[in-house]
Design a protein around this motif. Sequence first.
Motif, PDB file in Angstrom:
ATOM      1  N   ILE B 129       0.856  -1.186   0.000  1.00  0.00           N
ATOM      2  CA  ILE B 129       0.000   0.000   0.000  1.00  0.00           C
ATOM      3  C   ILE B 129       0.891   1.234   0.000  1.00  0.00           C
ATOM      4  O   ILE B 129       1.870   1.292   0.745  1.00  0.00           O
ATOM      5  CB  ILE B 129      -0.918   0.030   1.242  1.00  0.00           C
ATOM      6  CG1 ILE B 129      -1.904  -1.139   1.197  1.00  0.00           C
ATOM      7  CG2 ILE B 129      -1.695   1.322   1.319  1.00  0.00           C
ATOM      8  CD1 ILE B 129      -2.921  -1.116   2.297  1.00  0.00           C
ATOM      9  N   GLU B 130       0.529   2.208  -0.828  1.00  0.00           N
ATOM     10  CA  GLU B 130       1.263   3.473  -0.838  1.00  0.00           C
ATOM     11  C   GLU B 130       1.008   4.199   0.481  1.00  0.00           C
ATOM     12  O   GLU B 130      -0.133   4.279   0.943  1.00  0.00           O
ATOM     13  CB  GLU B 130       0.762   4.358  -1.993  1.00  0.00           C
ATOM     14  CG  GLU B 130       1.126   3.854  -3.372  1.00  0.00           C
ATOM     15  CD  GLU B 130       2.630   3.902  -3.578  1.00  0.00           C
ATOM     16  OE1 GLU B 130       3.271   4.817  -3.050  1.00  0.00           O
ATOM     17  OE2 GLU B 130       3.143   2.997  -4.265  1.00  0.00           O
ATOM     18  N   SER B 131       2.047   4.757   1.073  1.00  0.00           N
ATOM     19  CA  SER B 131       1.872   5.403   2.380  1.00  0.00           C
ATOM     20  C   SER B 131       0.933   6.605   2.290  1.00  0.00           C
ATOM     21  O   SER B 131       0.167   6.878   3.204  1.00  0.00           O
ATOM     22  CB  SER B 131       3.221   5.811   2.954  1.00  0.00           C
ATOM     23  OG  SER B 131       3.760   6.869   2.215  1.00  0.00           O
ATOM     24  N   GLU B 132       0.986   7.323   1.142  1.00  0.00           N
ATOM     25  CA  GLU B 132       0.123   8.503   1.019  1.00  0.00           C
ATOM     26  C   GLU B 132      -1.347   8.127   1.002  1.00  0.00           C
ATOM     27  O   GLU B 132      -2.180   8.798   1.595  1.00  0.00           O
ATOM     28  CB  GLU B 132       0.471   9.263  -0.258  1.00  0.00           C
ATOM     29  CG  GLU B 132       1.760  10.014  -0.105  1.00  0.00           C
ATOM     30  CD  GLU B 132       1.908  11.065  -1.179  1.00  0.00           C
ATOM     31  OE1 GLU B 132       1.371  10.853  -2.279  1.00  0.00           O
ATOM     32  OE2 GLU B 132       2.544  12.077  -0.896  1.00  0.00           O
ATOM     33  N   LEU B 133      -1.627   7.039   0.295  1.00  0.00           N
ATOM     34  CA  LEU B 133      -3.006   6.573   0.206  1.00  0.00           C
ATOM     35  C   LEU B 133      -3.516   6.168   1.597  1.00  0.00           C
ATOM     36  O   LEU B 133      -4.610   6.548   2.020  1.00  0.00           O
ATOM     37  CB  LEU B 133      -3.055   5.367  -0.731  1.00  0.00           C
ATOM     38  CG  LEU B 133      -4.413   4.704  -0.864  1.00  0.00           C
ATOM     39  CD1 LEU B 133      -4.949   4.916  -2.247  1.00  0.00           C
ATOM     40  CD2 LEU B 133      -4.329   3.244  -0.542  1.00  0.00           C
ATOM     41  N   LEU B 134      -2.656   5.460   2.334  1.00  0.00           N
ATOM     42  CA  LEU B 134      -3.051   5.017   3.664  1.00  0.00           C
ATOM     43  C   LEU B 134      -3.254   6.218   4.585  1.00  0.00           C
ATOM     44  O   LEU B 134      -4.195   6.279   5.372  1.00  0.00           O
ATOM     45  CB  LEU B 134      -1.967   4.084   4.225  1.00  0.00           C
ATOM     46  CG  LEU B 134      -2.388   3.201   5.386  1.00  0.00           C
ATOM     47  CD1 LEU B 134      -3.551   2.329   4.996  1.00  0.00           C
ATOM     48  CD2 LEU B 134      -1.231   2.350   5.854  1.00  0.00           C
ATOM     49  N   ILE B 209       0.494   3.849  12.973  1.00  0.00           N
ATOM     50  CA  ILE B 209       0.622   3.733  11.509  1.00  0.00           C
ATOM     51  C   ILE B 209       0.668   5.118  10.882  1.00  0.00           C
ATOM     52  O   ILE B 209       1.427   5.389   9.966  1.00  0.00           O
ATOM     53  CB  ILE B 209      -0.572   2.965  10.901  1.00  0.00           C
ATOM     54  CG1 ILE B 209      -0.654   1.566  11.478  1.00  0.00           C
ATOM     55  CG2 ILE B 209      -0.436   2.891   9.395  1.00  0.00           C
ATOM     56  CD1 ILE B 209      -1.752   0.738  10.865  1.00  0.00           C
ATOM     57  N   LYS B 210      -0.163   6.002  11.438  1.00  0.00           N
ATOM     58  CA  LYS B 210      -0.225   7.343  10.871  1.00  0.00           C
ATOM     59  C   LYS B 210       1.145   8.023  10.972  1.00  0.00           C
ATOM     60  O   LYS B 210       1.584   8.685  10.039  1.00  0.00           O
ATOM     61  CB  LYS B 210      -1.286   8.155  11.629  1.00  0.00           C
ATOM     62  CG  LYS B 210      -1.847   9.280  10.801  1.00  0.00           C
ATOM     63  CD  LYS B 210      -2.984   9.940  11.534  1.00  0.00           C
ATOM     64  CE  LYS B 210      -3.148  11.356  11.036  1.00  0.00           C
ATOM     65  NZ  LYS B 210      -3.858  12.160  12.021  1.00  0.00           N
ATOM     66  N   LYS B 211       1.833   7.784  12.111  1.00  0.00           N
ATOM     67  CA  LYS B 211       3.180   8.348  12.267  1.00  0.00           C
ATOM     68  C   LYS B 211       4.113   7.828  11.167  1.00  0.00           C
ATOM     69  O   LYS B 211       4.944   8.550  10.653  1.00  0.00           O
ATOM     70  CB  LYS B 211       3.762   7.946  13.627  1.00  0.00           C
ATOM     71  CG  LYS B 211       3.397   8.900  14.739  1.00  0.00           C
ATOM     72  CD  LYS B 211       4.199   8.544  15.979  1.00  0.00           C
ATOM     73  CE  LYS B 211       3.372   8.711  17.223  1.00  0.00           C
ATOM     74  NZ  LYS B 211       3.934   7.990  18.358  1.00  0.00           N
TER      75      LYS B 211
END
Lengths: 320, 372
Positions: B129-134, B209-211
């Motif tokens: 998963i792309e981090s930006e998408l997440l 995860i957000k971090k």
Amino acid sequence: MSFSGVVGQDSAVTVLERSLAAHRVAHAYLFTGIEGCGKRTTALAFIEAIFCGRAEGCGSCPSCRKMASGQHPDLHLVEPDGAFIKIDQIRELQRQLALRPYEAPRKGCIIEAADRLHPAAANALLKTLEEPPGNAVLILLSPNPAGVLPTIISRCQQLRFASLPQETVERLVLAGGVEQEAARVAASLSEGSMAKALEIVNGAALEERARFIETVCSLSVNDAGRIFAFSEAFDKQKDKAAGMLDMLQSFLRDVLLRLGGSPEIVNCDLAPLVEQVAGHNSLDEVMGKIGTVTTMQQALQRNVNPRLAMETLVMRLANT
Amino acid sequence: MQFTVTKDIFLKGLQRVQSIVEKRNTMPILSNVLLETVDDRLDITATDLEVGMKSSYPVTTVKPGKITVSAKKLFEIIRELPDADITFSTKENDWVELRCGKAVFNIVGLSPDEFPYFPSIQENNFIKIESELLRDMIEKTSFAICHDETKYNLNGVFLKAAEAGEKTALKMVATDGHRLSLMEKTLEGSFGPELSKGVIFPKKGIFEIKKFTEDEPCELLLGFLDNSAVIKKNNMVVVMRLVDGEFPDYTRVIPQNNDRIVKVDREQLFHSLRRMAILSSEKSKGVKLEIDREKIIISSSNPELGEAREDMESDYDGEPLQIGFNAKYLLDVLGVVDSQFILLCLRDELSPALIRAAEKEDFTSVIMPMRL
């Protein structure tokens, strides 16, 4: 601790073992039985077996080792904080139980002294108890099921733990390296509770009791000064009063048994004294004295002045 | 065990895990970090049994092995050491010796065997998963997470994948019973059995995860092990225990025939609501929306403070309607949507309102109205 470490609770253990074998472990249990009869040990053994996935905890896998050291992340213990189990403790437990188990197949939880759940805490627990999240097993322990809310009891499978037989307590106390004589007295005074027997053996309780009973028996109405001095001394240790009266009562019961011709006396270390008191008193007199002690026991629960009550008691018991 | 490491690397590694280490002192071992050397790599592991983190750093291993030491004390020591190589070695009875320049520390450790089990990670069935998408998905849903801990199944976000041919729709949902937010993204590839069934990520884990996603964009790996979810980024792994329980059937909450659609400028509504909310009651934050043709009148009143009103233009041509909302709920939604116009889809004054971005279809929010 595995099931084989549980002594004298065969019927309860059999029920649990059968439920494990049939894969029909209930989600909530209430273990009832007097303090120190093995409820906690059994609960730990049961959860260890569930975590281990065998009929009995093997004692050597990582899960069993963590159980033995009390470090298992999926076992949650709740004990009264002060006089009650508080609602915050229950909330914290619910937070823990909401997550899936860390490494065990299911989560385990032991709530000690369930009769001391604060009513608010007990009510907060009801939903969790009825349908624990995931497949947690909750075990409530209580020496006094009458003090547990009926709404809690009806949600648990109740399992009664019998008091331990006197010989079993005696054998266990002996195994702890205590002298034969002391072990016998402790066992007979323990009323089937291992915890109580150990307390008697370890503390100076045994000698203190002998001294107390001897003094009470030796008091005489003709010597009022000693009666008052004794009552004053008693007033200083009122927290022990209930226990002492229990012992006095058990002693008087022995006297009664002696008069009835039965050899089965509990206070075997005080046998000569029992003999002596039995020689001086008639059956009716002893019955009267037991009645006096019972009245005093009831009075103590109702917040009387312990010193005045003791004076009255000793005067009634004293030899004329 | 013995290894040599530079101060910077060790300090960075220890800093990363400080937020994970247990603050409450239930199990002493949880306030420790597990240090393990394999080849020329040092693995630093910390966990509070809810969220765990493991990260790897390059070191020079002299003798492999493992040990646990207090995370806080070790961090404080390393922070104060001079900029030089640190030699770390274990001695008998779980003692640890630290040498750096002329400084020597002997610290008490705990046996590594007592440290909770940390799942070993295999990479074969991970999802990319792309981090930006997440980050986008978490940002637009996490504000609606329930903070009432007795509703444990709402204390997190629900993630579910629905396969549709080659593509997969990945949905992320959060709700607290008053509002709900849903993000839906279409991705390539298949997502495995756990996600098709749906899983609930705990609140604490979601913020970890957000971090992860806040640094520069990269590719994250997501997988499931036993009862945990695993997120992997370069040399770091976060493992979190999933919430046990059923997420409510949110699809029934999303209104299907809200045909009174109001199109408004997001910024304008956002600022107007912030102004009006000042005079609404402290607790319920109620504001009234009077929707008429071509305009909306937003008002609030509080018997103790006074009243306020403001009108703004809108694109609407249906029957007039009055509806009340908690301003905070509306502001939370307007704060995360990134389009110029939003669509407010209503039915009547007591039915749930649906909010979407006008240009994009991926975001849906449902807010329950208030009686004012």
